[in-house]
Motif scaffolding. Sequence first.
Motif, PDB file in Angstrom:
ATOM      1  N   ARG A 148      74.226 108.400 -71.159  1.00 32.57           N
ATOM      2  CA  ARG A 148      74.983 107.325 -70.517  1.00 32.57           C
ATOM      3  C   ARG A 148      74.776 107.347 -68.998  1.00 32.57           C
ATOM      4  N   ARG A 149      74.738 108.550 -68.413  1.00 26.96           N
ATOM      5  CA  ARG A 149      74.484 108.645 -66.969  1.00 26.96           C
ATOM      6  C   ARG A 149      73.076 108.165 -66.636  1.00 26.96           C
ATOM      7  N   TRP A 150      72.122 108.517 -67.510  1.00 31.44           N
ATOM      8  CA  TRP A 150      70.743 108.080 -67.283  1.00 31.44           C
ATOM      9  C   TRP A 150      70.636 106.556 -67.344  1.00 31.44           C
ATOM     10  N   VAL A 151      71.301 105.928 -68.301  1.00 32.63           N
ATOM     11  CA  VAL A 151      71.307 104.469 -68.394  1.00 32.63           C
ATOM     12  C   VAL A 151      71.892 103.864 -67.125  1.00 32.63           C
ATOM     13  N   LYS A 152      72.976 104.460 -66.633  1.00 34.85           N
ATOM     14  CA  LYS A 152      73.657 103.929 -65.448  1.00 34.85           C
ATOM     15  C   LYS A 152      72.850 104.166 -64.172  1.00 34.85           C
ATOM     16  N   ASP A 155      67.888 107.452 -63.431  1.00 35.18           N
ATOM     17  CA  ASP A 155      67.223 108.600 -62.810  1.00 35.18           C
ATOM     18  C   ASP A 155      67.569 109.859 -63.604  1.00 35.18           C
ATOM     19  N   GLU A 156      66.565 110.440 -64.264  1.00 44.25           N
ATOM     20  CA  GLU A 156      66.800 111.608 -65.111  1.00 44.25           C
ATOM     21  C   GLU A 156      67.252 112.822 -64.305  1.00 44.25           C
ATOM     22  N   SER A 157      66.664 113.022 -63.129  1.00 48.60           N
ATOM     23  CA  SER A 157      67.011 114.196 -62.329  1.00 48.60           C
ATOM     24  C   SER A 157      68.460 114.143 -61.846  1.00 48.60           C
ATOM     25  N   LYS A 158      68.958 112.934 -61.514  1.00 44.58           N
ATOM     26  CA  LYS A 158      70.358 112.806 -61.099  1.00 44.58           C
ATOM     27  C   LYS A 158      71.296 113.063 -62.283  1.00 44.58           C
ATOM     28  N   ASP A 282      63.759 120.466 -64.268  1.00 44.26           N
ATOM     29  CA  ASP A 282      64.773 119.741 -63.497  1.00 44.26           C
ATOM     30  C   ASP A 282      66.209 120.062 -63.918  1.00 44.26           C
ATOM     31  N   LEU A 283      66.385 121.022 -64.815  1.00 40.80           N
ATOM     32  CA  LEU A 283      67.720 121.259 -65.374  1.00 40.80           C
ATOM     33  C   LEU A 283      68.548 122.285 -64.604  1.00 40.80           C
ATOM     34  N   GLN A 284      67.975 122.880 -63.560  1.00 42.42           N
ATOM     35  CA  GLN A 284      68.662 123.903 -62.779  1.00 42.42           C
ATOM     36  C   GLN A 284      68.997 125.141 -63.613  1.00 42.42           C
ATOM     37  N   LEU A 285      68.058 125.525 -64.481  1.00 46.45           N
ATOM     38  CA  LEU A 285      68.214 126.785 -65.204  1.00 46.45           C
ATOM     39  C   LEU A 285      68.106 127.937 -64.209  1.00 46.45           C
ATOM     40  N   ARG A 286      68.844 128.984 -64.460  1.00 43.38           N
ATOM     41  CA  ARG A 286      68.835 130.146 -63.571  1.00 43.38           C
ATOM     42  C   ARG A 286      68.014 131.265 -64.199  1.00 43.38           C
ATOM     43  N   ASP A 287      67.207 131.899 -63.387  1.00 41.66           N
ATOM     44  CA  ASP A 287      66.327 132.958 -63.877  1.00 41.66           C
ATOM     45  C   ASP A 287      67.146 134.208 -64.190  1.00 41.66           C
ATOM     46  N   THR A 288      67.210 134.558 -65.455  1.00 39.02           N
ATOM     47  CA  THR A 288      67.927 135.761 -65.890  1.00 39.02           C
ATOM     48  C   THR A 288      66.997 136.687 -66.673  1.00 39.02           C
ATOM     49  N   SER A 289      65.717 136.572 -66.404  1.00 40.14           N
ATOM     50  CA  SER A 289      64.728 137.340 -67.180  1.00 40.14           C
ATOM     51  C   SER A 289      64.915 138.841 -67.022  1.00 40.14           C
TER      52      SER A 289
END
Length: 315
Positions: A148-152, A155-158, A282-289
């Motif tokens: 729904r946010r993407w439709v609005k 912008d996928e990154s937003k 683009d998902l802001q995953l955090r590196d926890t390797s």
Amino acid sequence: MSKQFLFSLILTVCVPATAGAYETDQFNNRNQPLKDSTSILNHQVTLAIASVITNPDRVTDKMKIVDGIYYKIGGKHWVDKIERFAMDSSEIERLDTPPHDSIYSGHPIYATRVAGMFGVGPTLKINHVLVGTDKLGHFLSQGRKFYRRWVKMGDESKAAEHSAYTERAIFGQMTTGSYSNADLVANYEGFLFYRSLFEDDIVPGKPAILEWNNGRWIMQRPFDWADHVNDYWDEALNINHYDTLLYARMKTRFMTFCDSYHENPELYVVHNEEALKDRYQDLQLRDTSELRLDKLCTDEQSQAGTTAEQAAESQ
């Protein structure tokens, strides 16, 4: 009254008991044989789509199709309908990890928060990957919000930025101490699912699930969880980022699984990781390797070997 106790009391009062599936545990009993549930869950989603597209009130409106599927197998409560099905159905095999005997048990309640109070949700196998039942809810509910946010916004990154914000806030680190990379992945894959209802090649090489033909929707192909579930849904592989109250405790707990790791190291391998990193950049995953067992248990073995050598040299 300590601040930690007060915070725990507030959570107990404010967070509903149905939020018991906030966290899951793919470490305990990881070696247990488990029947894959992909086909059973595929059937549930495919039936829901078929039911929704026959409703004349949703004929031409794509958002009504999306909302119809959500209300059919998702829902406004803490536990989505398909998530509840996966938790309770006799058709679904789940890991034998009691809710209060998990990687979160035994830690102070002020550190574990919701997970410590309500335990963890079950784990099942989808597309040969161990997945917490909470991810099904993220896929349908948070994926719909993402869509729904993407439709609005267009912008996928937003839209992804807002998804990351929710994981930092009430659906994640604020109430659990954990920032779940796997939750963000499931949210995004749910967004892709809703797009794939109407767009070709969202799942590479596959047509849209639905096609508008002669004044009605037809289903061109069934839904398949295998198009969306991968190793980054597994929280023993795509490990959570923990806050300062939890990090050291969780690291110590993870190291208790080193014997399991050494028995079956192949169960802790992330397949096609570079492709997954690219997919979710683009998902802001955090590196926890550094918390993965292939790192922790190798370091532990190396340190043990060094200690033994030092002891031998001193004699």
